[in-house]
Design an enzyme around this catalytic site. Structure first.
Site, PDB file in Angstrom:
ATOM      1  N   HIS A 118       0.877  -1.180   0.000  1.00 56.86           N
ATOM      2  CA  HIS A 118       0.000   0.000   0.000  1.00 56.86           C
ATOM      3  C   HIS A 118       0.913   1.229   0.000  1.00 56.86           C
ATOM      4  CE1 HIS A 118      -2.797   2.956   1.770  1.00 56.86           C
ATOM      5  NE2 HIS A 118      -3.784   2.130   1.469  1.00 56.86           N
ATOM      6  N   ASP A 195       3.282  -3.831   8.063  1.00 59.48           N
ATOM      7  CA  ASP A 195       2.033  -3.103   7.879  1.00 59.48           C
ATOM      8  C   ASP A 195       0.899  -4.085   8.160  1.00 59.48           C
ATOM      9  OD1 ASP A 195      -0.328  -2.135   6.885  1.00 59.48           O
ATOM     10  OD2 ASP A 195       0.508  -1.368   5.010  1.00 59.48           O
ATOM     11  N   GLN A 198      -4.327  -4.791   7.282  1.00 61.90           N
ATOM     12  CA  GLN A 198      -5.300  -5.804   6.850  1.00 61.90           C
ATOM     13  C   GLN A 198      -5.132  -7.106   7.626  1.00 61.90           C
ATOM     14  OE1 GLN A 198      -7.730  -5.090   4.863  1.00 61.90           O
ATOM     15  NE2 GLN A 198      -7.023  -3.163   3.987  1.00 61.90           N
ATOM     16  N   LYS A 221     -10.483  -0.210  10.439  1.00 59.10           N
ATOM     17  CA  LYS A 221     -10.589  -1.438   9.625  1.00 59.10           C
ATOM     18  C   LYS A 221     -10.917  -2.648  10.495  1.00 59.10           C
ATOM     19  CE  LYS A 221      -7.281   0.217   6.204  1.00 59.10           C
ATOM     20  NZ  LYS A 221      -8.104   0.565   5.038  1.00 59.10           N
ATOM     21  N   CYS A 360      -4.765   2.335  -3.663  1.00 57.51           N
ATOM     22  CA  CYS A 360      -3.553   2.920  -3.064  1.00 57.51           C
ATOM     23  C   CYS A 360      -2.364   1.976  -3.235  1.00 57.51           C
ATOM     24  CB  CYS A 360      -3.751   3.246  -1.590  1.00 57.51           C
ATOM     25  SG  CYS A 360      -5.046   4.446  -1.289  1.00 57.51           S
TER      26      CYS A 360
HETATM   27  N1  PLP Z   1      -1.815  -0.472   4.587  1.00 61.78           N
HETATM   28  C1  PLP Z   1      -2.758  -1.272   4.069  1.00 61.78           C
HETATM   29  C2  PLP Z   1      -2.395  -2.667   3.665  1.00 61.78           C
HETATM   30  C3  PLP Z   1      -4.053  -0.793   3.902  1.00 61.78           C
HETATM   31  O1  PLP Z   1      -4.994  -1.583   3.373  1.00 61.78           O
HETATM   32  C4  PLP Z   1      -4.351   0.531   4.296  1.00 61.78           C
HETATM   33  C5  PLP Z   1      -5.696   1.100   4.081  1.00 61.78           C
HETATM   34  O2  PLP Z   1      -6.360   0.781   3.129  1.00 61.78           O
HETATM   35  C6  PLP Z   1      -3.339   1.306   4.852  1.00 61.78           C
HETATM   36  C7  PLP Z   1      -2.083   0.775   4.988  1.00 61.78           C
HETATM   37  C8  PLP Z   1      -3.583   2.702   5.301  1.00 61.78           C
HETATM   38  O3  PLP Z   1      -4.475   2.726   6.368  1.00 61.78           O
HETATM   39  P1  PLP Z   1      -5.034   4.100   6.936  1.00 61.78           P
HETATM   40  O4  PLP Z   1      -5.641   4.813   5.752  1.00 61.78           O
HETATM   41  O5  PLP Z   1      -6.064   3.684   7.930  1.00 61.78           O
HETATM   42  O6  PLP Z   1      -3.907   4.836   7.523  1.00 61.78           O
END
Ligand code: PLP
Length: 406
Positions: A118, A195, A198, A221, A360
């Site tokens: 992401h 990260d 998910q 999430k 993203c």
């Molecule tokens: N990393 C992953 C794998 C994600 O799916 C997301 C959000 O879609 C993020 C990071 C970023 O999360 P946030 O927008 O809550 O900071």
């Protein structure tokens, strides 16, 4: 298949019986228990935590403190002070890249990410590399989108300072082999940054046992509110790091010429915290604990497996990532030449909410050779009827476009 929680536990879903919500990878719906906890904090205990000597502020501080302990336990973080509240995964990863990164990464060093990241776990590292003169390297994926451990092993060496990877891909649903990646990173003296945006909502996370040095997740999430997330880190690393943001609460002494820093976790929590958000996240964790993460996972696997098989049987549907047994509750796909945005619009007319776009993850889209995909993602409140609605909507879209094309 029974849903793990009933739609009636979620006021938005209860109020919209026809709505089929399949975008939980973007954000989840909120159970009543979370909404009640937030309201209760503001109605009963609202004051600025850490600031006042009066009973109400002490109560607010205690609720914030209790929320931290509860979330830390859920994520397997035994050293509660090493669980820092942030706005979410994005802020957590930026904190690590900015604070640990600037203190530890020099020109000539190497930062390794995967091709599935992401933007939140890609851009901060890319920018750190640009600022420091480090080399930013991307570990390519296997044909079905998994992290290629052989390739990763071959890329790592004495110059590697960071290996940053998603525990679960938000596009492919691939689940990373965390232990192996950590071992490879530590084997060359690098830190492993995970990260977990998910992962925390869908899998049992044990931060201490995982060996990762930093773990980031977002409350929204995992049934919690927006604007609250976590960073878990190893105490030795966090203690040695400079602060990320500066200001109130994070200081020990402020002299005219310089300042000293508060102890963990406060050093990394400048300003008034999102105490109601933390209380809401703790309530979300409580809901997930009551369901049980094994049950959450089993429910999703059943749903994603059924959806996978039914979508794959439709002519022209291409599904990205691993097979149905081996993924989290995310399904990215395309339907012939139908643009994912058109598909999402048609599905919306059937009351089905899916995500369409690059999710993203533009570097991953380039590697998949597409500009966008459709993505359906499942969670505790979904059931078989939601899959029926998705499949019917996809068939209707295919039908409509084949007529247009004819
Ligand atoms: N990393 C992953 C794998 C994600 O799916 C997301 C959000 O879609 C993020 C990071 C970023 O999360 P946030 O927008 O809550 O900071």
């Amino acid at each position: 298949m029974m849903s793990a929680l009933s739609r009636s536990d979620f006021p938005l879903l209860a109020a919209s019986p026809r709505l089929v919500y399949l975008d939980s990878a973007a954000t989840t719906q909120k159970p009543r228990a979370v909404l009640d906890a937030i309201r209760d904090f503001y109605e009963s205990d609202n004051a600025n935590p850490h600031r006042g000597a009066y009973a109400l502020s002490v109560r607010a501080t205690q609720r914030y403190h209790d929320a931290r302990a509860r979330v830390a336990k859920f994520l397997g973080v035994s050293d509660t002070d090493c669980l820092i509240f942030t706005r979410g995964t994005t802020e957590s990863l930026n904190l690590v890249a900015a604070s640990w990164g600037r203190a530890n990464v020099r020109a000539g060093d190497e930062i390794v990410v995967t091709g599935a990241e992401h933007h939140a776990n890609f851009v901060p590292w890319q920018q750190l590399a640009i600022e420091t003169g480090a080399r930013f390297r991307i570990c390519e994926l296997t044909a079905d989108g998994a992290i290629d451990l052989d390739r990763l092993r071959a890329m790592l060496g004495s110059k590697t300072k960071v290996v940053a990877f998603a525990h679960v891909s938000n596009v492919l649903g691939t689940i990373a082999p965390v232990r192996e990646i950590v071992e490879l990173a530590h084997g060359v003296g690098a830190i492993a940054v995970c990260d977990g945006a998910q992962a925390a909502p869908h899998l049992t996370v044990r931060f201490d046992a995982s060996g990762v040095d930093f773990f980031a997740a977002s409350g929204h999430k995992m049934l919690g509110p927006m604007g609250i997330g976590v960073l878990a880190g190893r105490r030795a690393l966090l203690d040695a790091m400079p602060p990320f943001l500066t200001g109130g609460d994070m200081i020990e002494f402020v002299e005219d010429e310089h300042s000293t820093w508060n102890r963990l976790p406060h050093k990394f929590e400048a300003g008034t915290p999102n105490a109601a958000g933390a209380v809401g996240l703790a309530a979300a964790v409580g809901v997930l604990e009551r369901v049980g993460m094994d049950a959450v996972r089993a429910h999703e696997l059943a749903l994603v497996g059924a959806a996978y098989r039914r979508l794959a049987a439709i002519d022209g549907v291409r599904i990205y990532g691993p097979g149905p047994e081996d993924r989290s509750g995310v399904l990215s796909f395309n339907v012939g030449d139908v643009h994912p945005h058109d598909l999402a619009t048609i599905l919306d007319s059937h009351h089905v909410c899916i995500r369409a776009g690059h999710h993203c993850a533009q570097p991953l889209m380039r590697r998949l050779g597409v500009s966008a995909t459709a993505r359906a993602s499942f969670y505790v409140y979904n059931d078989d009827a939601d899959i029926d609605a998705l499949v019917n909507g996809v068939m209707a879209a295919r039908e409509m476009f084949s007529r247009v094309g004819a």
